[in-house]
Structures are given as C-alpha cells and as structure tokens.
Design an enzyme around this catalytic site. Structure first.
Site, short mmCIF file in Angstrom:
data_model
loop_
_atom_site.label_atom_id
_atom_site.label_comp_id
_atom_site.label_asym_id
_atom_site.label_seq_id
_atom_site.Cartn_x
_atom_site.Cartn_y
_atom_site.Cartn_z
N CYS A 119 -2.67 -1.09 5.59
CA CYS A 119 -1.51 -1.80 5.03
C CYS A 119 -0.39 -1.99 6.05
O CYS A 119 0.54 -2.77 5.81
CB CYS A 119 -0.97 -1.07 3.81
SG CYS A 119 -2.16 -0.93 2.48
N HIS A 132 6.58 -3.32 2.92
CA HIS A 132 5.24 -3.34 2.33
C HIS A 132 5.33 -2.99 0.85
O HIS A 132 5.93 -1.99 0.48
CB HIS A 132 4.34 -2.34 3.07
CG HIS A 132 3.03 -2.13 2.38
ND1 HIS A 132 2.26 -3.17 1.92
CD2 HIS A 132 2.35 -0.99 2.06
CE1 HIS A 132 1.17 -2.69 1.36
NE2 HIS A 132 1.21 -1.37 1.42
N ASN A 178 -0.53 -4.46 -4.48
CA ASN A 178 -0.54 -4.09 -3.06
C ASN A 178 -1.56 -4.98 -2.35
O ASN A 178 -2.77 -4.82 -2.55
CB ASN A 178 -0.91 -2.61 -2.95
CG ASN A 178 -1.01 -2.13 -1.52
OD1 ASN A 178 -1.07 -2.93 -0.59
ND2 ASN A 178 -1.05 -0.82 -1.32
N1 COA Z 1 -4.12 4.67 -16.10
C1 COA Z 1 -3.85 5.73 -16.87
N2 COA Z 1 -3.86 6.99 -16.40
C2 COA Z 1 -4.15 7.18 -15.12
C3 COA Z 1 -4.45 6.11 -14.26
C4 COA Z 1 -4.43 4.82 -14.79
N3 COA Z 1 -4.71 3.73 -14.06
N4 COA Z 1 -4.70 6.59 -13.04
C5 COA Z 1 -4.56 7.92 -13.11
N5 COA Z 1 -4.22 8.29 -14.37
C6 COA Z 1 -3.98 9.60 -14.88
C7 COA Z 1 -4.58 10.70 -14.02
O1 COA Z 1 -5.94 10.90 -14.32
C8 COA Z 1 -3.73 11.88 -14.39
O2 COA Z 1 -4.16 12.39 -15.63
P1 COA Z 1 -4.19 13.99 -15.88
O3 COA Z 1 -2.75 14.42 -15.76
O4 COA Z 1 -4.75 14.08 -17.25
O5 COA Z 1 -5.06 14.53 -14.81
C9 COA Z 1 -2.35 11.27 -14.62
O6 COA Z 1 -2.58 9.87 -14.86
C10 COA Z 1 -1.44 11.41 -13.42
O7 COA Z 1 -2.17 11.07 -12.26
P2 COA Z 1 -1.55 11.13 -10.82
O8 COA Z 1 -2.58 10.69 -9.83
O9 COA Z 1 -0.88 12.46 -10.62
O10 COA Z 1 -0.42 10.02 -10.99
P3 COA Z 1 0.74 9.62 -10.03
O11 COA Z 1 2.03 9.80 -10.72
O12 COA Z 1 0.59 10.26 -8.67
O13 COA Z 1 0.51 8.07 -9.88
C11 COA Z 1 -0.37 6.54 -8.26
C12 COA Z 1 -0.69 7.58 -9.31
C13 COA Z 1 -1.66 6.10 -7.61
C14 COA Z 1 0.28 5.35 -8.96
C15 COA Z 1 0.62 7.15 -7.22
O14 COA Z 1 0.14 8.40 -6.77
C16 COA Z 1 0.83 6.27 -6.06
O15 COA Z 1 1.37 5.19 -6.17
N6 COA Z 1 0.43 6.69 -4.84
C17 COA Z 1 0.55 5.90 -3.66
C18 COA Z 1 -0.56 4.89 -3.66
C19 COA Z 1 -0.36 3.84 -2.63
O16 COA Z 1 0.68 3.21 -2.61
N7 COA Z 1 -1.36 3.63 -1.80
C20 COA Z 1 -1.36 2.63 -0.81
C21 COA Z 1 -0.45 3.02 0.31
S1 COA Z 1 -0.49 1.74 1.48
#
Ligand code: COA
Length: 326
Positions: A112, A253, A283
């Site tokens: 990215c 980004h 993204n």
């Molecule tokens: N819909 C519903 N629930 C979801 C889900 C979805 N699409 N994806 C994950 N969950 C659930 C998980 O299973 C978890 O459930 P649990 O508590 O029962 O285990 C809960 O939601 C929380 O998951 P978690 O991974 O801790 O969520 P988060 O707050 O970290 O959000 C992201 C997830 C991916 C949105 C976040 O971590 C993020 O944005 N990270 C950066 C990603 C990114 O930008 N990557 C590219 C960088 S260039």
C-alpha cells in the site's frame, strides 16, 4: 531542481460491491464495516481488466492534464503488488499500451506504500536531471488475491489506479521538497500474500490451503500503522522546519478511517484537511494516494504554494511520508 506534479488522474472500475453485497458472502454487516473501517462500497475490476488496464485510464487522464504527449514520457514507474504478470513489469506493459518507445519502465513493490516509493524513485531521476518528466502510477487489483470467505480481509479492499505526472521545476517553494521512506522487515508476517512466489509456488496443495490470498493480522497492523504514520509525518515536517499547523492539506493512504483519524489526532491536524474517499473505494493499496490526490486536485482544493502532507503504509511493513508544495 524539484519535482512538480503537473498532472493527476485516476480510474476506478465500473463494478461496485456494497457492504450489503458482502453480507451475502460472509457473516458481516454494513454497520460493523462502517464503524470499524468507514467503508461503504468498493470497485471491482472486471474479469478482463488487469492492473495495466486500470493504470492506462489513470495515466491517460494525468497526461492530458499535464499536456504531455504519451510518446514523450521519459520514465514510467508503477507501484503495484498485483502486476499483470510475474514478469515483465506492469510498467512495461503500460508503456506499450501508451504507444511510448522512449521511456524506461519498471515496477516497485511496497504494497500500500507503493505509490510513495514510486514517487520517491521518480523524484530522484527528476531532481538529478536524468529525466525531464516521469509518469508515476499506483495501481492494484487486490480483489484478485482476496479471500471472499475471510471476513477479516474481504471487507477492506477495492481495485483502482492513480497517476501523477512529474516535471522538473526551478521555482522556489514549489514541488516535492522532502520525501522519506522506511521499512521494518521483522513484520513481514503481519500482512502478506504467502503463496505464489518462490517460497510457496502455487500448487494444488497451497491453493487448497488458500495461500494465494492476502493474509493479515488486522489489529497489529492497525497499531503499527498509526505509530509509523505519525512518526514519518513528524519527520518530514521537521525536515522542512514546519509544524502540523502549517499543513494546508493531507493526502493519505485510505486504509481505514480509524487509522487516519487516530494519526491526524496524534499530529494535531483537523480531519477536515484530509481528503477522504475510502467510503466509496475501500483500501485500493498503491492506487490510494494518487487517486486521493487526483480527486482533491480536480475538486480545486490546491493552489500554488499549499503545503500538502502525504503518507502511506503497507505490507512489509513499508511506509513513507512527504511534503509536497503545490
Ligand atoms: N464483520 C463482523 N465481525 C467481524 C468482521 C466482519 N467483517 N471481521 C472480524 N469480525 C469480528 C472478529 O471475529 C472479532 O470477533 P470476536 O471478538 O468474537 O473474536 C471482532 O469482530 C473484533 O475483531 P478484531 O479483529 O479485533 O477487530 P478490529 O477492531 O481490530 O477491526 C479491522 C478489524 C481489520 C477493521 C482493523 O483491525 C483494521 O482496520 N486493521 C488495519 C487493517 C488495514 O488497514 N490493513 C491495511 C494496511 S495498508
């Protein structure tokens, strides 16, 4: 001599995939996606559209704005991790598509952060006098390597391309003035496409195990992203003798609204200064920064001398920041 951005362009494929569409594919819902990411929909490349096709449309628009004949481009550098082919580069394919014979052309791989890395490389050729102009592209078709059964990742990504045309300028206080790149290879396992390279070539077994798809430890990426982006922004501003209050606009980004809000908060820059479009694109990886720059530019945001703070981070991890004086 500095690099001036004299043209911008972008392209998003026609097909739109909404959060409601994703609800039919995985156990998720519109509210969860919007609250955790800020994304409402994303664009998906058609089966016959490869990265160079997206790049071609963005490039054509940027070259038209720059008033530069495609045949006169001297350098093409493409940031992508979803090239048309493992080789040759997407930049070379694009050069052929543009009918250009003059430019040398190559890809850079920084996920990215690809467009920031590409911009930095092109800037060195311009400022050294080796090239009079450069076409810088960020393009990705990440949905080609997305696991549509993995709700942790499939909600995030979209396809697109963005382009910037650079020319050398001797004007004081204009152009790309500081650009800094960083990487941390101890974090490779945090965000990667494990299969399809020399470590895990694609076989029936690796494909059955889903190794061809993007793999991400989302929460860890989130923490690294906020820290790294805030640090590199402080670094480039300090190098320029600027304070966050001196920033006219932010072009960042578009990974996740919460990452951007937290980063801007750390910097003390109001969110209104940051052009946001991840609501409609998700993204788009390397395409994100040049697409965002193009939208803000075409909306008439920038005037000569404005201080534009740019930033991006991606798998590697690899990241970068820049100060561009419009
Ligand atoms: N819909 C519903 N629930 C979801 C889900 C979805 N699409 N994806 C994950 N969950 C659930 C998980 O299973 C978890 O459930 P649990 O508590 O029962 O285990 C809960 O939601 C929380 O998951 P978690 O991974 O801790 O969520 P988060 O707050 O970290 O959000 C992201 C997830 C991916 C949105 C976040 O971590 C993020 O944005 N990270 C950066 C990603 C990114 O930008 N990557 C590219 C960088 S260039």
């Amino acid at each position: 001599m500095r690099s001036l951005v004299v043209g911008t362009g972008s392209y998003a494929p026609a097909k739109v995939l909404t959060n409601a569409d994703l609800e039919k594919l995985v156990d998720t819902n519109d509210q969860w996606i919007r609250e955790r990411t800020g994304i409402r929909e994303r664009h998906i490349a058609a089966p016959e559209e490869a990265s160079s096709d997206l790049a071609f449309h963005a490039a054509t628009r940027a070259l038209a704005m720059a008033g530069l004949d495609p045949a006169d481009v001297e350098m093409i550098v493409v940031g992508t991790v979803t090239p048309d082919y493992p080789f040759p580069s997407t930049a070379v394919v694009l050069q052929g598509r543009l009918g250009n014979k003059k430019a040398f052309a190559f890809d850079v791989s920084a996920a990215c952060a690809g467009s920031m890395y590409a911009l930095s490389v092109a800037d060195r050729f311009i400022t050294s006098g080796a090239c009079k102009n450069a076409l810088v592209i960020g393009v990705d078709t990440l949905t080609r390597i997305t696991n549509w059964k993995d709700r942790n990742t499939c909600i995030l990504f979209g396809d697109g391309a963005g382009a910037m045309v650079l020319k050398g300028t001797g004007e004081a206080n204009r152009g790309l003035s500081t650009i800094r790149l960083h990487a941390d290879g101890s974090l490779v396992s945090m965000l990667l496409q494990p299969g399809g390279g020399s470590r895990e070539p694609l076989t029936a077994e690796t494909m059955a195990a889903g190794r061809q798809y993007v793999y991400m430890k989302g929460t860890e990426v989130y923490k690294v992203a906020v820290r790294a982006l805030a640090e590199v922004c402080h670094e480039v501003l300090e190098a320029e003798g600027l304070k966050p209050a001196d920033v006219t606009y932010v072009i960042a980004h578009q990974a996740n609204k919460r990452i951007l809000d937290a980063t801007l908060q750390r910097l003390g820059i109001p969110a209104e200064k940051c052009w946001m479009n991840l609501e409609k694109y998700g993204n788009t990886s390397s395409a994100s920064v040049p697409t965002t720059l193009d939208e803000a530019n075409r909306a008439g945001w920038f005037k000569p001398g404005d201080v534009i703070l740019m930033m991006a981070i991606g798998g590697g991890m690899a990241w970068g920041g820049a100060v561009l004086r419009w």
